[in-house]
Design a protein around this motif. Sequence first.
Motif, PDB file in Angstrom:
ATOM      1  N   ALA A  84       0.817  -1.216   0.000  1.00 30.55           N
ATOM      2  CA  ALA A  84       0.000   0.000   0.000  1.00 30.55           C
ATOM      3  C   ALA A  84       0.854   1.270   0.000  1.00 30.55           C
ATOM      4  CB  ALA A  84      -0.906   0.003   1.225  1.00 30.55           C
ATOM      5  N   ALA A  85       2.155   1.115   0.238  1.00 31.73           N
ATOM      6  CA  ALA A  85       3.001   2.302   0.396  1.00 31.73           C
ATOM      7  C   ALA A  85       3.341   2.928  -0.951  1.00 31.73           C
ATOM      8  CB  ALA A  85       4.292   1.911   1.119  1.00 31.73           C
ATOM      9  N   HIS A  86       3.506   4.251  -0.964  1.00 37.22           N
ATOM     10  CA  HIS A  86       3.945   4.952  -2.169  1.00 37.22           C
ATOM     11  C   HIS A  86       5.454   5.124  -2.184  1.00 37.22           C
ATOM     12  CE1 HIS A  86      -0.125   5.770  -3.423  1.00 37.22           C
ATOM     13  NE2 HIS A  86      -0.401   6.153  -2.183  1.00 37.22           N
ATOM     14  N   GLN A  87       6.046   5.304  -0.994  1.00 44.08           N
ATOM     15  CA  GLN A  87       7.487   5.537  -0.946  1.00 44.08           C
ATOM     16  C   GLN A  87       8.093   4.801   0.250  1.00 44.08           C
ATOM     17  OE1 GLN A  87       9.850   7.085  -3.183  1.00 44.08           O
ATOM     18  NE2 GLN A  87      10.742   5.647  -1.728  1.00 44.08           N
ATOM     19  N   LEU A 106      13.281  -7.143  -3.178  1.00 48.09           N
ATOM     20  CA  LEU A 106      12.039  -6.558  -2.659  1.00 48.09           C
ATOM     21  C   LEU A 106      11.993  -5.047  -2.939  1.00 48.09           C
ATOM     22  CD1 LEU A 106       9.462  -7.197  -0.987  1.00 48.09           C
ATOM     23  CD2 LEU A 106      10.799  -6.690   1.073  1.00 48.09           C
ATOM     24  N   ALA A 107      13.132  -4.378  -2.756  1.00 45.31           N
ATOM     25  CA  ALA A 107      13.184  -2.928  -2.976  1.00 45.31           C
ATOM     26  C   ALA A 107      12.872  -2.588  -4.428  1.00 45.31           C
ATOM     27  CB  ALA A 107      14.562  -2.389  -2.599  1.00 45.31           C
ATOM     28  N   ASP A 108      13.402  -3.407  -5.354  1.00 41.07           N
ATOM     29  CA  ASP A 108      13.139  -3.148  -6.776  1.00 41.07           C
ATOM     30  C   ASP A 108      11.655  -3.336  -7.063  1.00 41.07           C
ATOM     31  OD1 ASP A 108      14.358  -2.371  -9.220  1.00 41.07           O
ATOM     32  OD2 ASP A 108      14.155  -4.393  -9.992  1.00 41.07           O
ATOM     33  N   ARG A 109      11.079  -4.346  -6.441  1.00 40.03           N
ATOM     34  CA  ARG A 109       9.664  -4.635  -6.665  1.00 40.03           C
ATOM     35  C   ARG A 109       8.772  -3.519  -6.116  1.00 40.03           C
ATOM     36  NH1 ARG A 109       6.131  -9.053  -6.664  1.00 40.03           N
ATOM     37  NH2 ARG A 109       4.056  -8.137  -6.809  1.00 40.03           N
ATOM     38  N   ALA A 319      12.755   3.944  -6.819  1.00 43.75           N
ATOM     39  CA  ALA A 319      11.368   4.387  -6.959  1.00 43.75           C
ATOM     40  C   ALA A 319      10.975   4.643  -8.410  1.00 43.75           C
ATOM     41  CB  ALA A 319      11.141   5.652  -6.129  1.00 43.75           C
ATOM     42  N   ALA A 320      11.921   5.124  -9.208  1.00 41.35           N
ATOM     43  CA  ALA A 320      11.595   5.442 -10.598  1.00 41.35           C
ATOM     44  C   ALA A 320      11.824   4.234 -11.500  1.00 41.35           C
ATOM     45  CB  ALA A 320      12.430   6.629 -11.066  1.00 41.35           C
TER      46      ALA A 320
ATOM     47  N   TYR B  84      18.796   1.043 -16.828  1.00 44.27           N
ATOM     48  CA  TYR B  84      17.812   0.156 -17.434  1.00 44.27           C
ATOM     49  C   TYR B  84      16.636   0.029 -16.483  1.00 44.27           C
ATOM     50  CZ  TYR B  84      21.919  -0.825 -20.156  1.00 44.27           C
ATOM     51  OH  TYR B  84      23.030  -0.676 -20.939  1.00 44.27           O
ATOM     52  N   ALA B  85      15.464   0.287 -16.998  1.00 39.17           N
ATOM     53  CA  ALA B  85      14.273   0.255 -16.148  1.00 39.17           C
ATOM     54  C   ALA B  85      13.882  -1.183 -15.834  1.00 39.17           C
ATOM     55  CB  ALA B  85      13.124   0.959 -16.847  1.00 39.17           C
ATOM     56  N   ARG B  86      13.227  -1.344 -14.715  1.00 35.24           N
ATOM     57  CA  ARG B  86      12.646  -2.633 -14.360  1.00 35.24           C
ATOM     58  C   ARG B  86      11.592  -2.998 -15.397  1.00 35.24           C
ATOM     59  NH1 ARG B  86       8.479  -2.266 -10.725  1.00 35.24           N
ATOM     60  NH2 ARG B  86       9.497  -0.444  -9.843  1.00 35.24           N
ATOM     61  N   GLY B  87      11.517  -4.273 -15.763  1.00 31.26           N
ATOM     62  CA  GLY B  87      10.489  -4.742 -16.684  1.00 31.26           C
ATOM     63  C   GLY B  87       9.557  -5.707 -15.994  1.00 31.26           C
ATOM     64  N   GLU B  88       8.681  -6.317 -16.776  1.00 33.83           N
ATOM     65  CA  GLU B  88       7.765  -7.302 -16.202  1.00 33.83           C
ATOM     66  C   GLU B  88       8.544  -8.410 -15.501  1.00 33.83           C
ATOM     67  OE1 GLU B  88       4.306  -8.075 -15.977  1.00 33.83           O
ATOM     68  OE2 GLU B  88       4.365  -5.872 -16.094  1.00 33.83           O
ATOM     69  N   LEU B  89       9.594  -8.882 -16.206  1.00 30.61           N
ATOM     70  CA  LEU B  89      10.374  -9.992 -15.674  1.00 30.61           C
ATOM     71  C   LEU B  89      11.707  -9.539 -15.114  1.00 30.61           C
ATOM     72  CD1 LEU B  89      10.040 -12.549 -18.605  1.00 30.61           C
ATOM     73  CD2 LEU B  89       9.221 -12.897 -16.287  1.00 30.61           C
ATOM     74  N   THR B  90      12.220  -8.461 -15.678  1.00 37.40           N
ATOM     75  CA  THR B  90      13.606  -8.100 -15.407  1.00 37.40           C
ATOM     76  C   THR B  90      13.721  -7.049 -14.311  1.00 37.40           C
ATOM     77  OG1 THR B  90      13.462  -6.487 -17.184  1.00 37.40           O
ATOM     78  CG2 THR B  90      14.386  -8.641 -17.733  1.00 37.40           C
ATOM     79  N   ARG B  91      14.868  -7.084 -13.626  1.00 38.88           N
ATOM     80  CA  ARG B  91      15.153  -6.097 -12.585  1.00 38.88           C
ATOM     81  C   ARG B  91      15.793  -4.864 -13.206  1.00 38.88           C
ATOM     82  NH1 ARG B  91      17.058  -8.955  -7.744  1.00 38.88           N
ATOM     83  NH2 ARG B  91      17.968  -6.956  -7.152  1.00 38.88           N
TER      84      ARG B  91
END
Lengths: 427, 556
Positions: A84-87, A106-109, A319-320, B84-91
């Motif tokens: 639920a978090a934005h940042q 997890l951070a990337d996700r 975040a971006a 490189y931006a994160r993708g559906e599968l990629t980091r």
Amino acid sequence: MNRQSTAEPLQDIVCPFCGLCCDDLSVTRAGQELVIDTPCPRARAGFAAPGADAANGTDALPQIAGTPCTLDDAVAYAAQLLGAAHQPLFAGLGTDVAGVRALLRLADRCGASFDHMNSTAMLRNLLVLQDSGWMTTTLGEARNRADVLLLFGGGVERSAPRFYERLFGAGETLFGRPRRARELIIVGEGEARPPVEESVRTTRLHCDTRRLGEVAMALRALQRGAHLHPSGVAGIALEPLRAVLDRLRSADYGVIAWTAAELDFPHAELAVQAFCELATALNETTRCAALMPGGDNAEHTLAQVATWQTGYPTRASLAAARPDFDPIRHDSARLLREAEADVLLWVSAFDRHRTPPPCQVPAIVLGRHGMRPASPPAVFIPVGTPGIDHPGHVFRCDGVTALPLRALRHSVLPPVSDTLQAVLAAL
Amino acid sequence: MLIKLTAGTIYDPANGVDGEVRDLYIRDGRIVAPPAETERVSVEYDLRGKVVMAGAIDLHTHIGGGKVNLARGLLPEFCRDAHYARGELTRSGCGLATPSTLVTGYRYAQMGYTAAFEPAVLPVNARQAHMEMADTPILDTGGYAMLGNDDFLLRLLREGAAQPLINDYVAWVLHATQCLGIKVVNPGGINAFKFNARALDVDEPNPYYEVTPRSIVNRLARALHELGVAHPLHVHASNLGVPGNFRSTLKTMGAADGLPLHLTHIQFHSYGTEGERGFSSAAAEIAEAINANANISADVGQIMFGQTVTISGDTMHQYNNRRHAHPRKWVCSDIECEAGCGVVPFRYRDRNFVNAMQWAIGLEIFLMVDDPWRVFLTTDHPNGAPFTSYPHLIRLLMDRSFREDMLRQVHPQAAAHSRLSGLTREYSLYELAIMTRAGPARILGLRDRGHLAAGAFADIAVYTDQPDREQMFARPAYVFKNGELVVREGEICALTRGGTHAVKPEFDRGIEKRLRRYFERYHTIRLNNYRISDDEMAEGIGSPIIAAKCAPRVDA
């Protein structure tokens, strides 16, 4: 792993509690209790904390808002908060390689920023690497080769208690006796004779820690042939400064060392830069290299893994959807103070006293078993300590080696990595 | 599950197949013989008009370990400028010349590569190198452990140790570091730099140990040969980058006494001193020596114009190169009585005479070495250029008129001094498949990679045949890793994890007693914490071992 207490000590055990990562400890187990044979206060404190097995594991239960719960519930609620978090802000980050890998996934996700609890000290060195590079050496190289060790700062033992012993203690070196007696020069505060081998000639030059950079710059100026006023700098007269420079110039292999944690004053990276420039400049005629002992809560482990996975060592944001480094904007203290983060994930698996900073946002805390946060966080999950409760890896301060950590006792406490993987799966 | 690749044009030099239209079948990750007609095909790919090769193998690319990470740490601006931006599968990830590990895996796979080898694994840093490679998705990886500047070996050589003891030590290091081969970098020279020597030629004794680079090369080459390790000693020769160094390169070849020897990034070691600028191409002399000596192989280390970063174990020469750093910052480090590393960012300019000569020298070697089984396509990533420039390099080798166009753009003096315009050779697809697939697999001893016969792992790259070979090799139509489709039309469509190729020669465990004593006396890490087990590779590090075959040990 052996559940029974045993009289047979385990050998070659790695201590993950400071950047030296000494790996010559022996540990005797008696149930959950571990007894180690070292005078090092950091190691003793680190290994002494109580464990948790199936028999005494009740205080190992996770909590939601202070109420004990199952691990599944805690994980599910943590995932809900992060989802639920934005940042989100990931801070603390005292964990092993597997823990950092899980944190960064997890951070990337969730588009989090990440910042180690010791970033302020770490960056004193890392900003210099980014700005100008350096010439460095490693513990083993310094131990065997250094005939002169110039230490900026008198408090290295606070960060790295066995530093003197491991570099200039008793024992053989690869190249036998140097041409001249080994020499230790300490510039800074403090009086006590360091615990080095008797044959090592020790000199102390007293100055305020805040003025160490000036001393290095003066030495560098002398090295370039500049003329300085006889009164010298920072309370050290010109003659002793010249003597230091002469000794470094006549060394076969000089080493210049400091601990970043001790340089606790504004813009200390400029002092570090001066130390590095001095070490580098001496290589015009002889050999000299910098050494940066110190570091705790596995800061080098975060820096290494985060650098290879994201390009940046700490204080970066995902975040971006791409890595962004900014040591000021992504400072966790600032993000919390300015209310720019809306959830905090705090990890401290080595040190139960490093509790999360007070904050207005929900906190998910993965703390070493026995941690007592000041107020009950939204989620608290007691975790195992790498190298005690479960295996793992940590990086040494000189960056050349990752040491393997073993599980020393049976434990019900989950590792940070497994816990965060469960959170990721629940997102 | 049976997968059929229908009617592709197959280039499989290991099995003598040169552009034949055939079907391929995949089951359980491997290529299988055509099944009975009754068997049901689960998935079929129509490859009419497509070029099919085994997955490419890069046998020399700096993708893991402390020095690569130091380069990332030194150059945050390279991350800022290329992310490189994160993708559906990629980091997400970043990096201009030393991309983050995840991006490295994606980009290699997107060009049809399925394996890559880190050539400079410092033994004490092996764990980190394997961790970084474990975090490089899709690719199988492996490393060559660096010896020849470590005080343990130099002490043995000074004592006049017998060859079987050297063999035991080399074998022990291969086991402890989980590596596939041994590399020597500036033999004895990195060590000499720690004693303040600034140069060391092939027959010059190390200032402390009084051992010559020649003897180091000879003893290590012999050790690998006697241990039955497939990959010959991987040599970064003395005097890298120094004008006139082709002589030390020829002497280094001679040091092998006819035993197999692989000279790496040989472009950087093929310089003469002719001409008013005292810098010239000695590619002809080097190529002639390779052609005349069947025991010698080389990878080129081609340079490309643009910004990159050089990372090397050769502190002696990297310290000297600091003057060329662009941007103006660099790192050198002495490491743990084993070797060292130097990181110097560099920008190769086409209007710079020396850089243009380096570019031409690399191409000359490619075109003048007759046997594509003994020359390999590398840029010594990232030292000559990032690996992402391979498709451009392939076009330079396969398309003479394109090469001529490029030659007209470089420093005119360099173009005039180079033989390049007279070299008419164009690599064929078959030769390219040798140089990037079959050849590397053979010289690394990988028996079920780099080819497409039944039994091989289904590492397969499928390209759309186009006259512009750069376009063609930049974006495969399909890439399969162990039979799984991982890239479709140049985009990642599934992620897999690779393993680590390692070799396990026989050795006398008695050497451990001596090593244990040495570690306890001098090192700052214990032997038990130094060596890496197979279990640790699979679990903590995250890249399980794929054990390569080793011939029986024969001590002479």
